[in-house]
Each structure stands twice: as C-alpha cells, then as structure tokens.
Design a protein around this motif. Sequence first.
Motif, PDB file in Angstrom:
ATOM      1  N   LEU A 264      33.510  36.355  51.082  1.00 34.55           N
ATOM      2  CA  LEU A 264      32.437  35.710  50.334  1.00 34.55           C
ATOM      3  C   LEU A 264      32.365  36.233  48.895  1.00 34.55           C
ATOM      4  O   LEU A 264      31.732  35.611  48.040  1.00 34.55           O
ATOM      5  CB  LEU A 264      31.105  35.852  51.082  1.00 34.55           C
ATOM      6  N   GLY A 265      33.046  37.360  48.635  1.00 34.57           N
ATOM      7  CA  GLY A 265      33.258  37.814  47.257  1.00 34.57           C
ATOM      8  C   GLY A 265      34.267  36.896  46.568  1.00 34.57           C
ATOM      9  O   GLY A 265      34.109  36.518  45.404  1.00 34.57           O
ATOM     10  N   LYS A 266      35.308  36.532  47.307  1.00 30.90           N
ATOM     11  CA  LYS A 266      36.283  35.558  46.779  1.00 30.90           C
ATOM     12  C   LYS A 266      35.554  34.239  46.524  1.00 30.90           C
ATOM     13  O   LYS A 266      35.771  33.549  45.519  1.00 30.90           O
ATOM     14  CB  LYS A 266      37.415  35.313  47.787  1.00 30.90           C
ATOM     15  N   THR A 267      34.673  33.897  47.463  1.00 29.44           N
ATOM     16  CA  THR A 267      33.950  32.617  47.381  1.00 29.44           C
ATOM     17  C   THR A 267      33.066  32.541  46.139  1.00 29.44           C
ATOM     18  O   THR A 267      33.090  31.536  45.425  1.00 29.44           O
ATOM     19  CB  THR A 267      33.077  32.428  48.646  1.00 29.44           C
TER      20      THR A 267
ATOM     21  N   ILE B  60      33.822  43.652  46.769  1.00 27.06           N
ATOM     22  CA  ILE B  60      34.999  43.893  47.619  1.00 27.06           C
ATOM     23  C   ILE B  60      35.793  42.614  47.890  1.00 27.06           C
ATOM     24  O   ILE B  60      36.152  42.318  49.025  1.00 27.06           O
ATOM     25  CB  ILE B  60      34.579  44.583  48.942  1.00 27.06           C
ATOM     26  N   SER B  61      36.117  41.867  46.820  1.00 30.32           N
ATOM     27  CA  SER B  61      36.747  40.551  47.026  1.00 30.32           C
ATOM     28  C   SER B  61      38.230  40.670  47.361  1.00 30.32           C
ATOM     29  O   SER B  61      38.793  39.811  48.027  1.00 30.32           O
ATOM     30  CB  SER B  61      36.524  39.656  45.809  1.00 30.32           C
ATOM     31  N   GLY B  62      38.888  41.719  46.890  1.00 27.86           N
ATOM     32  CA  GLY B  62      40.254  42.029  47.325  1.00 27.86           C
ATOM     33  C   GLY B  62      41.277  40.928  47.100  1.00 27.86           C
ATOM     34  O   GLY B  62      41.204  40.151  46.146  1.00 27.86           O
ATOM     35  N   GLU B  63      42.243  40.861  48.008  1.00 24.94           N
ATOM     36  CA  GLU B  63      43.325  39.873  47.903  1.00 24.94           C
ATOM     37  C   GLU B  63      42.753  38.460  47.953  1.00 24.94           C
ATOM     38  O   GLU B  63      41.865  38.165  48.745  1.00 24.94           O
ATOM     39  CB  GLU B  63      44.309  40.065  49.064  1.00 24.94           C
ATOM     40  N   GLY B  64      43.273  37.605  47.088  1.00 24.91           N
ATOM     41  CA  GLY B  64      42.730  36.250  47.042  1.00 24.91           C
ATOM     42  C   GLY B  64      41.431  36.205  46.255  1.00 24.91           C
ATOM     43  O   GLY B  64      40.863  35.142  46.022  1.00 24.91           O
ATOM     44  N   GLY B  65      40.947  37.389  45.846  1.00 29.09           N
ATOM     45  CA  GLY B  65      39.775  37.496  44.984  1.00 29.09           C
ATOM     46  C   GLY B  65      40.212  38.128  43.680  1.00 29.09           C
ATOM     47  O   GLY B  65      41.149  37.631  43.038  1.00 29.09           O
ATOM     48  N   ALA B  66      39.588  39.268  43.339  1.00 29.65           N
ATOM     49  CA  ALA B  66      39.866  39.853  42.028  1.00 29.65           C
ATOM     50  C   ALA B  66      41.050  40.816  42.010  1.00 29.65           C
ATOM     51  O   ALA B  66      41.457  41.268  40.948  1.00 29.65           O
ATOM     52  CB  ALA B  66      38.613  40.558  41.504  1.00 29.65           C
TER      53      ALA B  66
ATOM     54  N   MET C 287      43.718  36.052  36.011  1.00 31.88           N
ATOM     55  CA  MET C 287      43.354  34.735  35.490  1.00 31.88           C
ATOM     56  C   MET C 287      42.035  34.253  36.100  1.00 31.88           C
ATOM     57  O   MET C 287      41.211  33.643  35.423  1.00 31.88           O
ATOM     58  CB  MET C 287      44.480  33.751  35.760  1.00 31.88           C
ATOM     59  N   LEU C 288      41.841  34.556  37.378  1.00 33.77           N
ATOM     60  CA  LEU C 288      40.555  34.209  38.003  1.00 33.77           C
ATOM     61  C   LEU C 288      39.427  34.937  37.274  1.00 33.77           C
ATOM     62  O   LEU C 288      38.399  34.355  36.938  1.00 33.77           O
ATOM     63  CB  LEU C 288      40.545  34.587  39.486  1.00 33.77           C
ATOM     64  N   VAL C 289      39.651  36.233  37.029  1.00 35.76           N
ATOM     65  CA  VAL C 289      38.622  37.029  36.340  1.00 35.76           C
ATOM     66  C   VAL C 289      38.353  36.421  34.958  1.00 35.76           C
ATOM     67  O   VAL C 289      37.208  36.208  34.558  1.00 35.76           O
ATOM     68  CB  VAL C 289      39.073  38.509  36.246  1.00 35.76           C
TER      69      VAL C 289
ATOM     70  N   GLY D 291      43.656  47.468  42.244  1.00 29.34           N
ATOM     71  CA  GLY D 291      44.149  46.140  41.862  1.00 29.34           C
ATOM     72  C   GLY D 291      43.063  45.309  41.183  1.00 29.34           C
ATOM     73  O   GLY D 291      43.354  44.484  40.306  1.00 29.34           O
ATOM     74  N   GLU D 292      41.807  45.550  41.552  1.00 29.96           N
ATOM     75  CA  GLU D 292      40.701  44.840  40.890  1.00 29.96           C
ATOM     76  C   GLU D 292      40.451  45.426  39.504  1.00 29.96           C
ATOM     77  O   GLU D 292      40.162  44.704  38.553  1.00 29.96           O
ATOM     78  CB  GLU D 292      39.423  44.899  41.739  1.00 29.96           C
ATOM     79  N   PHE D 293      40.569  46.746  39.415  1.00 32.30           N
ATOM     80  CA  PHE D 293      40.395  47.387  38.105  1.00 32.30           C
ATOM     81  C   PHE D 293      41.460  46.881  37.127  1.00 32.30           C
ATOM     82  O   PHE D 293      41.152  46.456  35.997  1.00 32.30           O
ATOM     83  CB  PHE D 293      40.470  48.909  38.264  1.00 32.30           C
TER      84      PHE D 293
END
Length: 430
Positions: A268-271, A289-295, A339-341, A364-366
């Motif tokens: 839901l972080g990705k969402t 905590i969006s992780g892979e597929g997120g940030a 790119m999402l960020v 990886g998010e940083f």
Amino acid sequence: MKIKLLSTLLLITFASAFAQQAANRPTVVAGFPVNYNEDSVGTYTLPELLKTADGKPVTTARQWTEKRRPELLRLAEENQFGKMPPKPKDLSFHAFDDGTPAFDGKAIRKQVTVYFTKDTSEHRMNLLIYTPAKAVKPVPLLMNISFTAYNQIIDDPGLRVGEIWNKEGKKVKADKPTPFGKLNVEQFIDAGIGFATVYYGDIEPDFKDGLTHGIRKTYLKPGQTEPAADEWGAISAWAWGLSRAMDYFETDRQIDTKRIALQGASRLGKTVLWAGIRDPRFKMVIASISGEGGAALARRNYGETIRHISDPSRYLYQFAPNYHGWAGRVNDMPIDAHMLVALMAPRPLLLQTGSTDYWSDPKGEFLSAVAAAPVYRLFGETAPSTSATMPAAGDTALLMNRLGYFMHEGGHTVLPEDWQLFIRYMQKYL
Ligand code: GCU
C-alpha cells in the motif's frame, strides 16, 4: 477467566511488538535466492531522468512538466502498474453517518459509502473520515489506505463493522481482532489535521484471482478474462479507488481538497506512490516501506527483485502483466524507481523505511531519492544532495526535505513514533 484474557492480550501485544522488530530477511523466494550482501548488488546504470525520449536535455521545470513527465508516466503505466480507467460515470456517495461527535467530542466522524458502479450491491467502498470538531474552516487531511476494515484498527464504538476477505477468498464480517495494531487518530485531530481511511479489499481483494471479485472485473471487455499486458493490476485498482475517495472529498466542504496527503505501507506504500503520481489532486504522499515495485531501485540486486515480486506464484496480479517481462533483464527496463519518485515532483514526498527491513531494501529507497533529487531541484525544492550519505537508523537529517527520507530503527512496519514524524512533515508542507 480474567487472567486468561489478560495473558492472551499480553501475548498478542508481545507477538506484535516482536513482529514489528523482527528482521525481514527471507533467503529464497519463489525458488530464487535473495541477496543481502552489498558486494553482490551488481553494477548498473540508471536510465536518464533529464533527457527526453528523443535525446534532448531537460533543463527547466517547464520542460519536465510538459515533456519529460508525460513520457515517464506512460512508461510507468505500460511497464509496471498498468493503465487505469477514468472516473466512472455512475460514481455515487451515500453518507450513512453524516457528522457524529467522536473521541469525547474532539472530532466529527463521517462514514460514507462510495459506490463505484450503478448496481450498488457490489463494488462499494466504505470511507471513514474524522475532522477536528473545532475547525472553523476546511481542514487538511491524511488519507490512509489500510489492510483491514477500519473498525478493527480504530477504537471508536460508533464504527460500522466492515467486511473483509479471508484467506479462503470469502468475504466475512470484520468482527475479530487483527495483528495490525490500533491507529491513534486523536494525534491527528490534536494537530488540526483530519484523518480518513479505507480498506483496500473494498476496491479489490488482494489475491491472485481477486480480479474475479474486484472492480477490475467490471471493466473487462466482452470475451476478455484478464487485463491486457499494459492494463491495470491490483495496485492500480487500489490507487484508482483512492482517486474515488478524492472525488468524494471534492463534495465535502469541511475538507480542504488542496491539502490532502496519502499514506500507506508496504504494497500500500507502492499504491499511494502510484496514486499520487497518477492523481495530482493529492498534494503529498507518505510512502512507508514501499520497497520493490515502490521507491526502491529495481536495478539493485538486494532483497526483493522484480523476479521475486512478479513471479506468477506471488504478486504479478498486483502489476500490469508486462512487468514480469523485465524479471530476467532489469537492466533493459526503460524505467526505475528514481523515476517514480521524480514523478511526484515538485509535490512533497516522504519515504519511510526500516533499518532491519532488508527485504524491502531501505538503501535502495535512499539511492532512489538521491537519483530523483535533480528533478526536485529543477523546481527549487529541497531534496537529498548528490553527496548525501545514507542516514543511520533514527537519523532525521533528511526527513524534512520536500523530498524526504527517514529510516526508523526496526522492521517492516510503521511505528507509533513514525506517525508523529508524519504529522511534523504534514505541518510543514501541507
Ligand atoms: C511482500 C512483498 C512486498 C510487499 C509486502 C507487503 O513481502 O514481497 O513487495 O511490499 O509483501 O505488502 O507487506
């Protein structure tokens, strides 16, 4: 009897505290080994943010907004989350609780059913909203999307008991305790901020054939049994549902629709990240905590990778079918998480991670935020500098940038103290 109840409660509290802190570090997932060694992350080159598809450099905020952003939005849609339909023409709202005092009169509560289709027997989402009772003008609000029915996470006897999907894929009454912990709504109200939440399963259930029950089903063309390769997965469906909540807010004069933030954790972080990107009416995103597929950068081979997440045995249904095509060749993928960020720029975006949430790759998010920062700087907004070092657990040095980053000490969760930081961030930027 009393003692038994107490010890059960203690056990639950202990178990959930433990679950919160436990390291998230599975070693083989969907048959693929998982790397947690920085030396084996591999080398990669991120696709260029500030160059258009036809090779022209992007040097102004205007070029970004008019040219580069639309290109990247399309790429993210087609390759990762899938295209979603516009606002449905039969959308309607029914406030079955239209403003009742709650929390000792501190807040006003509303409960609104959002009907996605003309037939109101299915495809409806219950939206819970609290606003500060003493507000004299429209209030800013945090819109949360949750893993379970709101009556299970908020202590308020006035809440309607919702329905949730069980493990067997059946809808059941949400009248049992959950492992999710309680959410303290009063802290928002005390800060003058409204709070709203929905259960994601009201939009679409979170399992492989969730499509056969959820909103995506109603958009299948005759003869179609699943979305086309570039069409919406479940994450796009949940994001679409959040935009329908926004459609409701636009009809509610107690809410300042120019000051609505989104928050969600994990899938839901990705969402919320995708929902914010897709719907600029949302003025802020807090992606936990969006992780892979997120940030988290997909090209880093650390923790979960596209191979793990998009395996048909796991979460491919959450994404556009095309996403799986990049599993074995991530370096060829035209997009990555930076790119999402950047697609959120110049709006405030806070990435919250956890130091022992290895599976989600907090570093990886940083690195994704560092790589996206030049786009925020095009707008003159604050973001981590190119030379920024990864903050230690609990270090708030990068929290208050407009592109903010914060890693708590602990695992795959949102801690009670994280909510306090979100409030500070909202107070600064909303
Ligand atoms: C799994 C999944 C993650 C996801 C997480 C969650 O661990 O692999 O990508 O973020 O579930 O939603 O908790």
